[in-house]
Motif scaffolding. Structure first.
Motif, PDB file in Angstrom:
ATOM      1  N   SER A   1     -17.648  16.452 -23.751  1.00 46.10           N
ATOM      2  CA  SER A   1     -18.365  17.725 -23.854  1.00 46.10           C
ATOM      3  C   SER A   1     -19.236  17.982 -22.631  1.00 46.10           C
ATOM      4  O   SER A   1     -19.448  19.133 -22.249  1.00 46.10           O
ATOM      5  N   GLY A   2     -19.742  16.935 -21.983  1.00 45.91           N
ATOM      6  CA  GLY A   2     -20.532  17.134 -20.769  1.00 45.91           C
ATOM      7  C   GLY A   2     -19.680  17.620 -19.614  1.00 45.91           C
ATOM      8  O   GLY A   2     -20.139  18.390 -18.766  1.00 45.91           O
ATOM      9  N   ALA A   3     -18.433  17.174 -19.575  1.00 50.52           N
ATOM     10  CA  ALA A   3     -17.533  17.589 -18.496  1.00 50.52           C
ATOM     11  C   ALA A   3     -17.113  19.042 -18.644  1.00 50.52           C
ATOM     12  O   ALA A   3     -16.877  19.730 -17.656  1.00 50.52           O
ATOM     13  N   LYS A   4     -17.026  19.526 -19.892  1.00 55.42           N
ATOM     14  CA  LYS A   4     -16.662  20.930 -20.099  1.00 55.42           C
ATOM     15  C   LYS A   4     -17.681  21.853 -19.462  1.00 55.42           C
ATOM     16  O   LYS A   4     -17.345  22.939 -19.004  1.00 55.42           O
ATOM     17  N   LYS A   5     -18.946  21.420 -19.467  1.00 51.65           N
ATOM     18  CA  LYS A   5     -20.016  22.265 -18.939  1.00 51.65           C
ATOM     19  C   LYS A   5     -20.123  22.188 -17.419  1.00 51.65           C
ATOM     20  O   LYS A   5     -20.716  23.060 -16.804  1.00 51.65           O
ATOM     21  N   ARG A   6     -19.598  21.135 -16.824  1.00 56.83           N
ATOM     22  CA  ARG A   6     -19.816  20.904 -15.395  1.00 56.83           C
ATOM     23  C   ARG A   6     -18.615  21.183 -14.509  1.00 56.83           C
ATOM     24  O   ARG A   6     -18.756  21.398 -13.319  1.00 56.83           O
ATOM     25  N   PHE A   7     -17.411  21.148 -15.067  1.00 54.64           N
ATOM     26  CA  PHE A   7     -16.197  21.292 -14.262  1.00 54.64           C
ATOM     27  C   PHE A   7     -15.298  22.367 -14.846  1.00 54.64           C
ATOM     28  O   PHE A   7     -15.251  22.565 -16.054  1.00 54.64           O
ATOM     29  N   LYS A   8     -14.553  23.038 -13.967  1.00 54.53           N
ATOM     30  CA  LYS A   8     -13.517  23.990 -14.379  1.00 54.53           C
ATOM     31  C   LYS A   8     -12.255  23.655 -13.591  1.00 54.53           C
ATOM     32  O   LYS A   8     -12.318  23.295 -12.419  1.00 54.53           O
ATOM     33  N   VAL A   9     -11.107  23.792 -14.240  1.00 53.01           N
ATOM     34  CA  VAL A   9      -9.828  23.546 -13.576  1.00 53.01           C
ATOM     35  C   VAL A   9      -9.213  24.893 -13.223  1.00 53.01           C
ATOM     36  O   VAL A   9      -9.090  25.771 -14.074  1.00 53.01           O
TER      37      VAL A   9
ATOM     38  N   ASP B   1      -9.461  15.540  -3.571  1.00 47.71           N
ATOM     39  CA  ASP B   1      -8.387  15.063  -4.450  1.00 47.71           C
ATOM     40  C   ASP B   1      -8.763  13.781  -5.185  1.00 47.71           C
ATOM     41  O   ASP B   1      -8.431  13.614  -6.355  1.00 47.71           O
ATOM     42  N   ALA B   2      -9.460  12.862  -4.506  1.00 45.49           N
ATOM     43  CA  ALA B   2      -9.821  11.587  -5.142  1.00 45.49           C
ATOM     44  C   ALA B   2     -10.787  11.816  -6.302  1.00 45.49           C
ATOM     45  O   ALA B   2     -10.618  11.250  -7.394  1.00 45.49           O
ATOM     46  N   ASP B   3     -11.800  12.655  -6.098  1.00 42.37           N
ATOM     47  CA  ASP B   3     -12.754  12.934  -7.167  1.00 42.37           C
ATOM     48  C   ASP B   3     -12.109  13.752  -8.286  1.00 42.37           C
ATOM     49  O   ASP B   3     -12.389  13.535  -9.470  1.00 42.37           O
ATOM     50  N   ALA B   4     -11.244  14.688  -7.929  1.00 42.92           N
ATOM     51  CA  ALA B   4     -10.575  15.507  -8.937  1.00 42.92           C
ATOM     52  C   ALA B   4      -9.694  14.652  -9.837  1.00 42.92           C
ATOM     53  O   ALA B   4      -9.643  14.859 -11.044  1.00 42.92           O
ATOM     54  N   ARG B   5      -9.019  13.665  -9.260  1.00 44.67           N
ATOM     55  CA  ARG B   5      -8.178  12.774 -10.041  1.00 44.67           C
ATOM     56  C   ARG B   5      -9.005  11.997 -11.062  1.00 44.67           C
ATOM     57  O   ARG B   5      -8.612  11.825 -12.224  1.00 44.67           O
ATOM     58  N   ILE B   6     -10.191  11.534 -10.662  1.00 45.21           N
ATOM     59  CA  ILE B   6     -11.083  10.794 -11.567  1.00 45.21           C
ATOM     60  C   ILE B   6     -11.547  11.697 -12.701  1.00 45.21           C
ATOM     61  O   ILE B   6     -11.540  11.307 -13.874  1.00 45.21           O
ATOM     62  N   VAL B   7     -11.950  12.911 -12.365  1.00 44.81           N
ATOM     63  CA  VAL B   7     -12.447  13.840 -13.389  1.00 44.81           C
ATOM     64  C   VAL B   7     -11.346  14.190 -14.377  1.00 44.81           C
ATOM     65  O   VAL B   7     -11.554  14.171 -15.600  1.00 44.81           O
ATOM     66  N   LEU B   8     -10.154  14.489 -13.889  1.00 45.44           N
ATOM     67  CA  LEU B   8      -9.058  14.882 -14.776  1.00 45.44           C
ATOM     68  C   LEU B   8      -8.602  13.718 -15.653  1.00 45.44           C
ATOM     69  O   LEU B   8      -8.295  13.899 -16.823  1.00 45.44           O
TER      70      LEU B   8
END
Length: 110
Positions: free
Chosen positions: A52-60, A96-103
């Protein structure tokens, strides 16, 4: 009877009240070897929940990139340079490296 069923390739399972969590045929009857299921029918893995914290901080984005707010803008703006404050406005696309971790870890259903 025991030897006869063994020769036919059937396994004799205990009655339900003696099983203690073991999987066997219905109502403890014999079933062919190798046909035991590990899970009762109708059970599936639960759905993965998005953090739920990631929903508020990131958008794809539609192309699969991950957008996020700039870091370092919460407090202490007096000591930041004008250039840093200006460049840190709005959202930016993660590398790309950070995006891979988040996803992988936080936005599993994105």
């Amino acid at each position: 009877l025991w030897c006869l069923r063994r020769q036919q390739g059937l396994r004799i399972t205990r009655p339900l009240h003696e099983r203690r969590g073991r999987v066997g045929g219905p109502l403890g009857h014999a079933q062919p070897l190798g046909t035991a299921t590990l899970k009762p029918e109708g059970t599936e893995m639960p759905k993965l929940k998005t953090k739920s914290g990631a929903k508020k901080r990131f958008k794809v984005t539609a192309s699969g990139h991950v957008k996020a707010q700039a870091a370092g803008k919460r407090h202490g703006m007096v000591k930041r340079t004008q250039k840093m404050k200006r460049n840190a406005r709005g959202t930016m696309v993660l590398c790309d490296a950070d995006a891979r971790i988040v996803l992988k870890n936080f936005l599993r259903n994105a």
